[in-house]
Design a protein around this motif. Structure first.
Motif, PDB file in Angstrom:
ATOM      1  N   VAL A  74       0.865  -1.183   0.000  1.00 17.66           N
ATOM      2  CA  VAL A  74       0.000   0.000   0.000  1.00 17.66           C
ATOM      3  C   VAL A  74       0.900   1.232   0.000  1.00 17.66           C
TER       4      VAL A  74
ATOM      5  N   THR B  84      -2.652   3.797  -3.090  1.00 19.07           N
ATOM      6  CA  THR B  84      -2.558   2.736  -4.090  1.00 19.07           C
ATOM      7  C   THR B  84      -2.251   1.381  -3.454  1.00 19.07           C
ATOM      8  N   PRO B  85      -3.260   0.493  -3.323  1.00 14.76           N
ATOM      9  CA  PRO B  85      -2.960  -0.899  -2.975  1.00 14.76           C
ATOM     10  C   PRO B  85      -2.488  -1.648  -4.226  1.00 14.76           C
ATOM     11  N   GLU B  86      -1.437  -2.496  -4.073  1.00 15.62           N
ATOM     12  CA  GLU B  86      -0.834  -3.178  -5.216  1.00 15.62           C
ATOM     13  C   GLU B  86      -0.482  -4.625  -4.870  1.00 15.62           C
TER      14      GLU B  86
ATOM     15  N   GLY C 171      -2.173  -2.529  -9.595  1.00 16.23           N
ATOM     16  CA  GLY C 171      -2.871  -1.998  -8.436  1.00 16.23           C
ATOM     17  C   GLY C 171      -4.106  -1.215  -8.833  1.00 16.23           C
TER      18      GLY C 171
ATOM     19  N   ARG D 244      -5.358   2.695  -8.032  1.00 24.07           N
ATOM     20  CA  ARG D 244      -4.984   3.970  -7.413  1.00 24.07           C
ATOM     21  C   ARG D 244      -6.203   4.876  -7.269  1.00 24.07           C
TER      22      ARG D 244
ATOM     23  N   ARG E  62       5.556   3.719   1.317  1.00 24.78           N
ATOM     24  CA  ARG E  62       5.014   2.413   0.935  1.00 24.78           C
ATOM     25  C   ARG E  62       5.279   1.368   2.025  1.00 24.78           C
TER      26      ARG E  62
END
Length: 204
Positions: free
Chosen positions: A29, A44-46, A64, A66, A199
């Motif tokens: 994240v 942004t979760p990825e 991800g 965003r 991050r």
């Protein structure tokens, strides 16, 4: 022919089993705040998959979703600068090049962001949907530190290709007299806008 096919299949299976030890995965994240013509914020979760190339190098890919408020207009009013923003969702797809030893590591994400939804803010007269500001190439170098076996923190700089309106208003003369005038120049730009990102990654 069957023997050759069997040998090839067994070889591929063996390679895949061996290679599994070289793959790693992470859920990350990233939260960011823009500077200059950058966004108000990004979240942004990825998901990222990486392959260990040896000697500290790795290569991978990620995707991800965003959520952000990118800069819609960069406004200069008689030397006073301000920004207006819109609401967006986009899908970043990227390749990752990384290097790390022990705890310290560095990554470079490079890819393309696909604009999905974009809306004017509530205080905007046009209202409703609009073309995305975030819809193009991006790069994000990162420097981080591993915390234990499963967690990592990193600091990065997101440079995202963005569509921005540059609005410059200049007043001249004395107000309330015939000499007074106002000039406004509006120009569309497609530039890379910066955001500082923090991050967190969970590795498995």
């Amino acid at each position: 022919m069957k023997k050759i096919t069997s040998i090839l299949v067994l070889s591929l299976i063996s390679f895949a089993l061996l290679a599994q030890n070289r793959f790693s995965y992470s859920v990350e994240v990233a939260a960011g705040a823009g500077i200059g013509k950058g966004p108000l914020f990004t979240i942004t979760p990825e998901f990222v998959a990486q392959y260990d190339l040896g000697r500290g190098f790795n290569f991978g890919a990620g995707a991800g979703m965003r959520i952000s408020k990118p800069c819609l207009q960069y406004i200069t009013n008689n030397g006073n600068k301000s920004r207006s923003f819109c609401n967006e969702q986009d899908v970043p797809l990227f390749l990752r090049f990384g290097y790390g030893k022990e705890k310290l590591f560095a990554n470079l994400d490079a890819g393309y962001s696909i604009g999905v939804l974009s809306y004017y803010s509530a205080n905007w007269i046009p209202g409703g949907k609009k073309k995305p500001c975030y819809n193009g190439f991006f790069v994000e170098p990162q420097l981080g530190w591993r915390i234990g076996r499963r967690s990592a923190l990193s600091l990065g700089l997101l440079l995202q290709q963005s569509a921005i309106v540059n609005r410059v208003t200049t007043d001249s003369g004395t107000p309330d007299t015939p000499s007074y005038s106002t000039r406004t120049d509006v120009q569309g730009q497609n530039v890379f806008t910066p955001a500082i990102t923090l991050r967190y990654g969970f590795l498995f």
